[in-house]
Design a protein around this motif. Structure first.
Motif, PDB file in Angstrom:
ATOM      1  N   MET A   9      64.442  33.291 -56.843  1.00 24.41           N
ATOM      2  CA  MET A   9      65.818  33.224 -56.381  1.00 24.41           C
ATOM      3  C   MET A   9      65.897  32.793 -54.918  1.00 24.41           C
ATOM      4  O   MET A   9      66.934  32.415 -54.438  1.00 24.41           O
ATOM      5  CB  MET A   9      66.496  34.592 -56.527  1.00 24.41           C
ATOM      6  CG  MET A   9      66.849  34.969 -57.940  1.00 24.41           C
ATOM      7  SD  MET A   9      68.060  33.837 -58.639  1.00 24.41           S
ATOM      8  CE  MET A   9      69.479  34.263 -57.621  1.00 24.41           C
ATOM      9  N   PRO A  11      63.996  30.404 -52.871  1.00 33.53           N
ATOM     10  CA  PRO A  11      63.060  29.372 -52.430  1.00 33.53           C
ATOM     11  C   PRO A  11      63.331  29.056 -50.963  1.00 33.53           C
ATOM     12  O   PRO A  11      64.397  29.396 -50.451  1.00 33.53           O
ATOM     13  CB  PRO A  11      63.416  28.185 -53.325  1.00 33.53           C
ATOM     14  CG  PRO A  11      64.815  28.417 -53.740  1.00 33.53           C
ATOM     15  CD  PRO A  11      65.064  29.878 -53.701  1.00 33.53           C
ATOM     16  N   THR A  13      64.713  27.406 -47.799  1.00 30.63           N
ATOM     17  CA  THR A  13      65.967  26.666 -47.749  1.00 30.63           C
ATOM     18  C   THR A  13      65.775  25.330 -47.041  1.00 30.63           C
ATOM     19  O   THR A  13      64.806  25.123 -46.321  1.00 30.63           O
ATOM     20  CB  THR A  13      67.023  27.477 -46.999  1.00 30.63           C
ATOM     21  OG1 THR A  13      66.594  27.632 -45.651  1.00 30.63           O
ATOM     22  CG2 THR A  13      67.232  28.828 -47.630  1.00 30.63           C
ATOM     23  N   ALA A  14      66.765  24.437 -47.246  1.00 34.26           N
ATOM     24  CA  ALA A  14      66.663  23.087 -46.683  1.00 34.26           C
ATOM     25  C   ALA A  14      66.722  23.109 -45.162  1.00 34.26           C
ATOM     26  O   ALA A  14      66.130  22.255 -44.503  1.00 34.26           O
ATOM     27  CB  ALA A  14      67.762  22.197 -47.254  1.00 34.26           C
ATOM     28  N   THR A  15      67.461  24.074 -44.597  1.00 35.35           N
ATOM     29  CA  THR A  15      67.563  24.122 -43.135  1.00 35.35           C
ATOM     30  C   THR A  15      66.507  25.044 -42.531  1.00 35.35           C
ATOM     31  O   THR A  15      66.316  25.041 -41.323  1.00 35.35           O
ATOM     32  CB  THR A  15      68.937  24.654 -42.701  1.00 35.35           C
ATOM     33  OG1 THR A  15      69.135  25.921 -43.342  1.00 35.35           O
ATOM     34  CG2 THR A  15      70.050  23.723 -43.075  1.00 35.35           C
ATOM     35  N   LEU A  17      67.012  28.134 -42.426  1.00 30.90           N
ATOM     36  CA  LEU A  17      67.770  29.348 -42.113  1.00 30.90           C
ATOM     37  C   LEU A  17      67.956  30.175 -43.371  1.00 30.90           C
ATOM     38  O   LEU A  17      68.084  29.625 -44.458  1.00 30.90           O
ATOM     39  CB  LEU A  17      69.149  28.974 -41.559  1.00 30.90           C
ATOM     40  CG  LEU A  17      69.174  28.155 -40.275  1.00 30.90           C
ATOM     41  CD1 LEU A  17      70.569  27.605 -40.038  1.00 30.90           C
ATOM     42  CD2 LEU A  17      68.729  29.020 -39.111  1.00 30.90           C
ATOM     43  N   ASP A  18      67.989  31.481 -43.200  1.00 24.89           N
ATOM     44  CA  ASP A  18      68.250  32.330 -44.348  1.00 24.89           C
ATOM     45  C   ASP A  18      69.684  32.097 -44.837  1.00 24.89           C
ATOM     46  O   ASP A  18      70.623  31.992 -44.046  1.00 24.89           O
ATOM     47  CB  ASP A  18      68.073  33.795 -43.974  1.00 24.89           C
ATOM     48  CG  ASP A  18      68.373  34.697 -45.143  1.00 24.89           C
ATOM     49  OD1 ASP A  18      67.473  34.899 -45.968  1.00 24.89           O
ATOM     50  OD2 ASP A  18      69.522  35.169 -45.256  1.00 24.89           O
ATOM     51  N   THR A  19      69.840  32.043 -46.152  1.00 22.57           N
ATOM     52  CA  THR A  19      71.132  31.701 -46.733  1.00 22.57           C
ATOM     53  C   THR A  19      72.209  32.743 -46.404  1.00 22.57           C
ATOM     54  O   THR A  19      73.339  32.403 -46.071  1.00 22.57           O
ATOM     55  CB  THR A  19      70.978  31.530 -48.253  1.00 22.57           C
ATOM     56  OG1 THR A  19      70.144  30.400 -48.484  1.00 22.57           O
ATOM     57  CG2 THR A  19      72.298  31.299 -48.929  1.00 22.57           C
ATOM     58  N   ARG A  20      71.844  34.015 -46.495  1.00 25.54           N
ATOM     59  CA  ARG A  20      72.849  35.049 -46.219  1.00 25.54           C
ATOM     60  C   ARG A  20      73.249  35.041 -44.745  1.00 25.54           C
ATOM     61  O   ARG A  20      74.404  35.240 -44.386  1.00 25.54           O
ATOM     62  CB  ARG A  20      72.309  36.422 -46.615  1.00 25.54           C
ATOM     63  CG  ARG A  20      72.247  36.607 -48.126  1.00 25.54           C
ATOM     64  CD  ARG A  20      72.108  38.063 -48.469  1.00 25.54           C
ATOM     65  NE  ARG A  20      70.815  38.591 -48.031  1.00 25.54           N
ATOM     66  CZ  ARG A  20      70.558  39.895 -47.906  1.00 25.54           C
ATOM     67  NH1 ARG A  20      71.501  40.787 -48.128  1.00 25.54           N
ATOM     68  NH2 ARG A  20      69.366  40.294 -47.529  1.00 25.54           N
ATOM     69  N   LEU A  22      73.200  32.472 -42.745  1.00 24.86           N
ATOM     70  CA  LEU A  22      74.052  31.298 -42.523  1.00 24.86           C
ATOM     71  C   LEU A  22      75.481  31.585 -42.993  1.00 24.86           C
ATOM     72  O   LEU A  22      76.455  31.175 -42.356  1.00 24.86           O
ATOM     73  CB  LEU A  22      73.462  30.091 -43.264  1.00 24.86           C
ATOM     74  CG  LEU A  22      74.172  28.751 -43.045  1.00 24.86           C
ATOM     75  CD1 LEU A  22      74.206  28.385 -41.583  1.00 24.86           C
ATOM     76  CD2 LEU A  22      73.480  27.653 -43.851  1.00 24.86           C
TER      77      LEU A  22
END
Lengths: 212, 610
Positions: A9, A11, A13-15, A17-20, A22
């Motif tokens: 769940m 992987p 990220t493209a940047t 940065l952690d998704t949450r 961001l």
């Protein structure tokens, strides 16, 4: 890239940065406009009240059903103290986060509790202040100053309250031992929001209380 | 295009296929949520269209009494509000939901449950707004609700309150979705998909999310202030208490102008996908398209007062806002130039999506030109509040957004359903819509310049308005009929349409690399991207053909679990706000807050996957 340790769940990220994280930053960006609008509303109506009481100067106002001379509403010392307490709470939550990341349970729980206590003190100060202002003749609909002041600071207070609920939730997790270092992000997200609420007050305090 | 395996080694059972109502209520699959958005928005769109037809019927001849003035006010207000917030925005959201993850090579959006929450909040908001009809109290003050038409004094009924609460609920849905898509686009791009390799639809969507994030908080506060004025006795917009009605106009248009770009930028994105595919040429001036989109969004926050020239802001403000507005013609012109450059010299495939996309370019140019006309304050003072303005914004919103979204519907329908729409019926739909649209809205330019005012329920005989109004009403019936053809096309196709292959149009982007309709996990293996048109590159490398992708078992692929907490939380959110509708109904608010809190906590501590 399929290695067993990386959860499917989450992987990379493209940047990077952690998704949450961001998402919280994005939300904060949006909230800036929310408070900017409320602050603008306060400033637009500054000096446009038809009757007293007024923030910084004495005026004629309706008190107990009769027109009397009213003193200025703002009393700077108390709110300055409240501001300082809120500022310190931002420092404390950093210490708590540091404890969470190092796995130092004592540091985590101690400083997180201190943060919550500071937040509660600030809300207490605000409740006291609102009551005090009300007794000095400033009701919610008395004049534009009252309406725009209570609306702005009230929404800020609501944000602080949500922040406290969030921090208490994380504190309960920490007390139950469910905040190991690899989950420190759960605290960091709440802390980011807490800093934001703090920073908004750093704008409100001078603009509303100090600027004449 | 190399591929990289992703997910756990297959030790778990394949996810079971999900069916039934409950599976739709609890779904967190971006594709299903996209379909929910699409179907709901289309129904609201038809409702808004019906309202428009009633308006046109009333105006078909002078001095008609088909509608009372009160009913007319409600219908034009609800028509505008519905088309903007319940039609065009959620139809764009359908494409955001379904195609952003597919075009960037992701399995889902960043926050699948938040995505479901957005949809349910949107649905409840739309229902609350339209519930006003049941109380015979539909909003009746125009979609921008100028103070002090909205004050308790002049609007004592529930009409304004339904509008405030409905929009407030819809705003929450938009904000939640905007955070979600912004993060999704930035963070969930497949390996190799750099920002400057993203499909143009994804780029325009990203810019739209930024506009949503920055514009919606402003209307949120404006609506709160208006609600406080009406229910708590404040005087923010009430002159007798020192309030300034013009502040409402500023706050509304600070939101409202970015909002028009929220409505048109996704349409730009859709058309920028379709024109290259059916011209068999890459998009002309990719970078210029990206930067002109950014520039439009940036300028969009600095031109709100061109909606307020007639307010009398003074020559300095008028000049600044006029120049700023004219400046927007430059990036918009760049876009139109590039669309034409894309088609120019291409090997054009005359399919239905292309018809609508080309129709969009032509109609949008007309709307754009009339827009530049009233960027000039002296011209605007003649045109404002007249049918000329109605003509202008229908050319950009219908000729622009709706033509483009319809193009998108024909383009992506095969991917979403696995069936092709009929080309024959599609072209009938196009010509009826194109002719009906122009018959309805082109004469409004003439009527407007001849002085016919907007928002007035009738006109007297002998003012010279009869002929064009009759033409417009006839045109609107053709326009309405064209959508019946569309519905028939959809229903026929779902029942017995030609089965669609994975890539029926020879598309350039990743969504065409997977089966139609996609399987729940989208990509069995995570794609990697080396360029802007990954599928064309693959096709070239493959000697001009692409093998049909096989449907796989999906064994071992992790997917987020379904959840009912999004709908519960959404219900609590809507309930809390409805508590502010009439006067403050404390038990409704507290119960709503309690449900919201329970929802949020259950959601936060629910395990996120299987």
């Amino acid at each position: 890239m399929a290695h067993d340790t990386a959860h499917a769940m989450h992987p990379p990220t493209a940047t990077g940065l952690d998704t949450r994280k961001l998402a919280i930053w994005t939300f904060i960006g949006s909230e800036c406009l929310f408070f900017a609008t409320l602050i603008s509303n306060y400033l637009v109506y500054k000096g446009h009240s038809l009757v007293g009481p007024l923030p910084h100067e004495a005026s004629q106002c309706m008190l107990h059903g009769e027109m009397t001379a009213c003193e200025p509403i703002f009393e700077i010392p108390l709110v300055t103290f409240g501001t300082a307490v809120l500022l310190f709470s931002s420092f404390f939550v950093v210490l708590a986060l540091n404890g969470a990341q190092k796995g130092n349970r004592k540091q985590l729980i101690g400083w997180l509790s201190a943060t919550v206590v500071c937040g509660l003190f600030f809300i207490g100060m605000q409740v006291y202040e609102f009551q005090h202002f009300y007794h000095k003749g400033l009701g919610y609909t008395t004049n534009l100053f009252g309406s725009s002041f209570y609306t702005l600071t009230g929404f800020h207070g609501a944000h602080v309250t949500i922040g406290i609920i969030w921090l208490v939730t994380v504190l309960i997790l920490a007390l139950r031992g469910k905040l190991p270092p690899e989950k420190a992000l759960n605290l960091e997200l709440a802390a980011l929001y807490w800093h934001f609420v703090d920073v908004v007050w750093i704008v409100i305090f001078p603009v509303v209380y100090l600027m004449r | 295009m190399s591929t990289i395996a992703m997910g756990h080694a297959g030790t778990e059972a394949a996810p079971a296929e999900k069916k039934g109502l409950w599976s739709w209520i609890t779904t967190v699959d971006h594709k299903r949520i996209g379909i929910l958005y699409g179907v709901t928005a289309f129904i609201f769109f038809l409702l808004g269209g019906l309202e428009a037809l009633l308006i046109r019927w009333q105006l078909g001849a002078p001095d008609k009494t088909f509608l009372s003035p009160e009913a007319y006010n409600q219908l034009f207000t609800m028509h505008g509000t519905t088309m903007i917030f319940l039609g065009v925005m959620p139809l764009s959201a359908m494409f955001f939901n379904y195609f952003i993850p597919l075009q960037i090579g992701a399995r889902d959006v960043a926050f699948p449950r938040l995505n479901a929450y957005s949809y349910w909040v949107f649905l409840f908001g739309g229902l609350v707004l339209n519930a006003s009809f049941l109380f015979n109290a539909a909003p009746d003050m125009g979609w921008f609700a100028y103070a002090n038409l909205t004050s308790k004094q002049f609007s004592p009924g529930l009409n304004v309150d339904f509008w405030i609460i409905g929009l407030q609920i819809l705003g929450i849905a938009s904000l939640a979705a905007a955070v979600n898509f912004f993060v999704t686009i930035l963070n969930l791009r497949a390996p190799g998909m750099k920002m400057m390799r993203m499909p143009m639809f994804v780029w325009m969507s990203l810019i739209t999310q930024v506009l949503l994030l920055l514009a919606f908080p402003i209307i949120t506060v404006a609506l709160v202030l208006l609600m406080l004025d009406r229910n708590f006795g404040t005087h923010f917009f009430v002159p007798s208490g020192g309030g300034d009605p013009v502040l409402w106009q500023h706050l509304f248009w600070l939101f409202g102008h970015p909002e028009v770009y929220i409505l048109i930028l996704p349409a730009f994105g859709v058309v920028s996908e379709i024109l290259p595919v059916f011209s068999r040429k890459p998009l002309f001036g990719y970078a210029a398209m990206v930067f002109s989109g950014c520039f439009i969004a940036f300028l969009g926050f600095g031109v709100w007062s061109h909606h307020m020239f007639s307010t009398g802001l003074g020559p300095m403000a008028d000049t600044v806002f006029s120049l700023g507005t004219m400046l927007i013609a430059i990036p918009t012109g760049v876009k139109i130039f590039n669309w034409i450059g894309t088609v120019w010299g291409g090997s054009i495939q005359y399919k239905t999506p292309m018809y609508f996309a080309l129709g969009f370019v032509a109609m949008f140019i007309i709307g754009g030109l009339s827009g530049v006309m009233h960027a000039s304050p002296p011209a605007d003072l003649q045109q404002t509040d007249s049918y000329f303005i109605v003509a202008h914004f229908h050319y950009v919103l219908f000729g622009g957004s709706i033509f483009a979204l319809t193009a998108g519907a024909y383009y992506w329908f095969p991917k979403m359903t696995g069936r092709m729409l009929s080309e024959g019926l599609g072209k009938v739909h196009f010509w009826l819509m194109f002719i009906g649209f122009n018959l309805t809205f082109a004469p409004m330019h003439i009527l407007g310049l001849n002085g016919m005012p907007r928002r007035v329920y009738t006109y007297s005989a002998g003012m010279g308005f009869e002929f064009w109004n009759a033409i417009e009403t006839a045109g609107s019936l053709i326009l309405g009929f064209s959508f019946l053809v569309f519905i028939v096309n959809i229903l026929k196709s779902l029942k017995s349409g030609e089965v669609a292959t994975a890539d029926p149009w020879h598309g350039a982007t990743l969504e065409w690399s997977i089966p139609s309709p996609p399987q729940e996990w989208n990509f069995a293996v995570e794609p990697t991207v080396d360029g802007r048109d990954p599928l064309w590159e693959l096709r070239r490398a493959n000697g001009g053909t692409l093998p049909e992708p096989a449907r796989v078992s999906g064994k071992g692929i992790h997917l987020p679990s379904p959840s009912y907490w999004p709908i519960v939380t959404a219900f609590g959110t809507a309930m809390t706000l409805v508590g502010f509708l009439m006067h403050v109904t404390l038990w409704v608010i507290l119960a709503g807050l309690a449900i919201t809190m329970i929802g949020i906590f259950s959601w936060a501590f629910e395990p996120a996957d299987h």
